[in-house]
Write a protein that holds these residues in place. Structure first.
Motif, PDB file in Angstrom:
ATOM      1  N   TYR A 276     -12.737 -71.144  46.580  1.00 37.16           N
ATOM      2  CA  TYR A 276     -13.195 -70.751  47.912  1.00 37.16           C
ATOM      3  C   TYR A 276     -11.999 -70.405  48.805  1.00 37.16           C
ATOM      4  N   GLU A 277     -10.767 -70.550  48.265  1.00 38.66           N
ATOM      5  CA  GLU A 277      -9.567 -70.162  49.015  1.00 38.66           C
ATOM      6  C   GLU A 277      -8.626 -69.382  48.113  1.00 38.66           C
ATOM      7  N   MET A 278      -7.952 -68.389  48.705  1.00 43.12           N
ATOM      8  CA  MET A 278      -6.929 -67.618  48.011  1.00 43.12           C
ATOM      9  C   MET A 278      -5.699 -67.578  48.914  1.00 43.12           C
ATOM     10  N   ASN A 279      -4.569 -67.987  48.384  1.00 40.29           N
ATOM     11  CA  ASN A 279      -3.308 -68.011  49.139  1.00 40.29           C
ATOM     12  C   ASN A 279      -3.462 -68.719  50.487  1.00 40.29           C
ATOM     13  N   GLY A 280      -4.165 -69.843  50.472  1.00 41.44           N
ATOM     14  CA  GLY A 280      -4.263 -70.681  51.665  1.00 41.44           C
ATOM     15  C   GLY A 280      -5.268 -70.225  52.708  1.00 41.44           C
ATOM     16  N   ARG A 281      -6.020 -69.163  52.405  1.00 35.44           N
ATOM     17  CA  ARG A 281      -7.026 -68.678  53.365  1.00 35.44           C
ATOM     18  C   ARG A 281      -8.395 -68.621  52.706  1.00 35.44           C
ATOM     19  N   THR A 282      -9.436 -68.624  53.544  1.00 35.64           N
ATOM     20  CA  THR A 282     -10.797 -68.460  53.033  1.00 35.64           C
ATOM     21  C   THR A 282     -10.825 -67.246  52.113  1.00 35.64           C
ATOM     22  N   LEU A 283     -11.463 -67.377  50.981  1.00 33.41           N
ATOM     23  CA  LEU A 283     -11.522 -66.280  50.002  1.00 33.41           C
ATOM     24  C   LEU A 283     -12.062 -65.009  50.665  1.00 33.41           C
ATOM     25  N   PRO A 284     -11.298 -63.912  50.623  1.00 33.28           N
ATOM     26  CA  PRO A 284     -11.773 -62.664  51.249  1.00 33.28           C
ATOM     27  C   PRO A 284     -12.949 -62.065  50.470  1.00 33.28           C
ATOM     28  N   ILE A 285     -13.752 -61.276  51.137  1.00 30.96           N
ATOM     29  CA  ILE A 285     -14.891 -60.629  50.484  1.00 30.96           C
ATOM     30  C   ILE A 285     -14.426 -59.764  49.304  1.00 30.96           C
TER      31      ILE A 285
ATOM     32  N   CYS B 260      -5.674 -58.364  34.240  1.00 36.05           N
ATOM     33  CA  CYS B 260      -6.827 -57.481  34.048  1.00 36.05           C
ATOM     34  C   CYS B 260      -6.621 -56.685  32.773  1.00 36.05           C
ATOM     35  N   VAL B 261      -7.705 -56.475  32.063  1.00 33.36           N
ATOM     36  CA  VAL B 261      -7.683 -55.739  30.810  1.00 33.36           C
ATOM     37  C   VAL B 261      -7.189 -54.301  31.022  1.00 33.36           C
ATOM     38  N   GLU B 262      -7.261 -53.833  32.264  1.00 32.47           N
ATOM     39  CA  GLU B 262      -6.803 -52.461  32.549  1.00 32.47           C
ATOM     40  C   GLU B 262      -5.285 -52.357  32.604  1.00 32.47           C
ATOM     41  N   GLY B 263      -4.599 -53.519  32.525  1.00 26.88           N
ATOM     42  CA  GLY B 263      -3.150 -53.459  32.409  1.00 26.88           C
ATOM     43  C   GLY B 263      -2.360 -53.818  33.656  1.00 26.88           C
ATOM     44  N   TRP B 264      -2.985 -54.519  34.614  1.00 28.98           N
ATOM     45  CA  TRP B 264      -2.196 -54.998  35.757  1.00 28.98           C
ATOM     46  C   TRP B 264      -2.346 -56.513  35.867  1.00 28.98           C
ATOM     47  N   SER B 265      -1.353 -57.139  36.472  1.00 23.72           N
ATOM     48  CA  SER B 265      -1.359 -58.593  36.664  1.00 23.72           C
ATOM     49  C   SER B 265      -0.937 -58.906  38.093  1.00 23.72           C
TER      50      SER B 265
ATOM     51  N   ILE C 200       4.202 -65.938  44.175  1.00 24.90           N
ATOM     52  CA  ILE C 200       2.936 -65.320  44.623  1.00 24.90           C
ATOM     53  C   ILE C 200       3.155 -63.831  44.933  1.00 24.90           C
ATOM     54  N   SER C 201       2.296 -62.979  44.407  1.00 28.41           N
ATOM     55  CA  SER C 201       2.440 -61.531  44.571  1.00 28.41           C
ATOM     56  C   SER C 201       2.191 -61.107  46.016  1.00 28.41           C
ATOM     57  N   ALA C 202       3.001 -60.175  46.493  1.00 29.62           N
ATOM     58  CA  ALA C 202       2.831 -59.664  47.857  1.00 29.62           C
ATOM     59  C   ALA C 202       1.508 -58.894  47.950  1.00 29.62           C
ATOM     60  N   ARG C 203       1.186 -58.197  46.859  1.00 26.57           N
ATOM     61  CA  ARG C 203      -0.092 -57.453  46.829  1.00 26.57           C
ATOM     62  C   ARG C 203      -0.906 -57.906  45.637  1.00 26.57           C
ATOM     63  N   PHE C 204      -2.177 -58.157  45.847  1.00 31.39           N
ATOM     64  CA  PHE C 204      -3.096 -58.525  44.764  1.00 31.39           C
ATOM     65  C   PHE C 204      -4.251 -57.550  44.875  1.00 31.39           C
TER      66      PHE C 204
END
Ligand code: MTE
Ligand code: MO
Length: 257
Positions: A195-204, A128-133, A67-71
């Motif tokens: 509705y969840e990302m990395n174990g937490r409610t999906l952030p805005i 992402c089509v812009e070239g980051w993952s 899992i990425s430290a930054r998304f």
């Protein structure tokens, strides 16, 4: 049986060759009057070939350690419509997802309803089509069972997602984010309303209260801030008619990876 399999392999071979030929033709014909036709054919074959080769295949899944430290949050990160702001302020307690269009049984689902529906958790890579993952863990309601509950009519061919955000108003007054996908992809096992990302409610910033995860396609297909889902027969009448916000601005409709 052997004959059947051989014939299928043969047809698959033809499809791959035809797609390759069409794409080569695109390069050569760039600028000619035939370019658009050939490109359309090329895209269509690419979709058919990718589906044939992938079948019901799953996108790669990863261990927790990956899992990425930054998304990065991309595109809209905080929709500013009054409706959305009110729902966000209420923690989406009074929000409902509408599922309608070409269905026998329209649904209006609260977040609690979605959390009670058949679910899936998956650790996948977002491209992402812009070239980051980036890799994240997503948990959500599987779209297939929800559509089964809504009972699609025979004419339904695509599923459309309408979002809360407006990115730009300049093109013919359209700028509301939306996406469309094929029914087959809607029923794929990894297609979820997260509705969840990395174990937490999906952030805005990442699409609260729910965002689509469509793991075998590029990031722009994965609509955030989904408010309404519709089963439709074709998408030519929506916005600029190409099947999505970014498709209307030139990106491919079938964004397979
Ligand atoms: N509603 C909405 N959905 C969207 C976008 C957007 O601007 N609005 N951006 C898309 C693009 S280009 C990408 S790469 C991903 C970004 O998701 P993220 O913010 O979780 O990184 O969302 C996609 N879905
Ligand atoms: Mo993207």
């Amino acid at each position: 049986m052997t004959v059947h399999r051989t014939r299928r392999a043969f047809l698959r071979g033809i499809a791959v060759t035809a797609a390759g030929a069409a794409l080569t033709a695109c390069d050569k014909l760039t600028g000619s009057a035939h370019t658009v036709d050939v490109l359309d054919t090329g895209e269509h074959l690419t979709e058919a070939v990718q589906r044939a080769l992938a079948g019901g295949a799953l996108a790669p899944e990863f261990p927790e350690s990956a899992i990425s430290a930054r998304f990065r949050a991309n595109g809209s990160t905080d929709p500013d419509s009054d409706d959305y702001r009110r729902h966000a302020a209420e923690g989406f307690a009074n929000w409902h997802l509408e599922i309608g269009g070409l269905v026998e049984n329209p649904l209006s689902l609260s977040l609690a309803d979605l959390r009670a529906a058949p679910e899936r958790t998956q650790i996948t890579r977002h491209d992402c089509v812009e070239g980051w993952s980036a890799i994240a863990k997503w948990r959500g309601a599987r779209l297939g069972p929800l559509l089964e509950r809504a009972r699609l009519k025979a004419e339904a061919r695509y599923i459309a997602f309408f979002c809360a955000d407006t990115l730009e108003l300049t093109l013919d007054g359209t700028g509301d984010y939306y996406e469309t996908i094929a029914i087959a992809d809607a029923f794929h096992e990894q297609t979820i309303l997260a509705y969840e990302m990395n174990g937490r409610t999906l952030p805005i910033a990442h699409g609260a209260p729910i965002r689509l995860r469509l793991e075998r396609q590029l990031g722009y297909k994965m609509a955030k801030y989904v408010m309404r889902i519709e089963a439709i027969a074709d998408f030519s009448g929506i916005a600029l008619g190409k099947g999505g916000y970014w498709e209307d601005r030139g990106y491919q409709w079938y964004a397979g990876i």
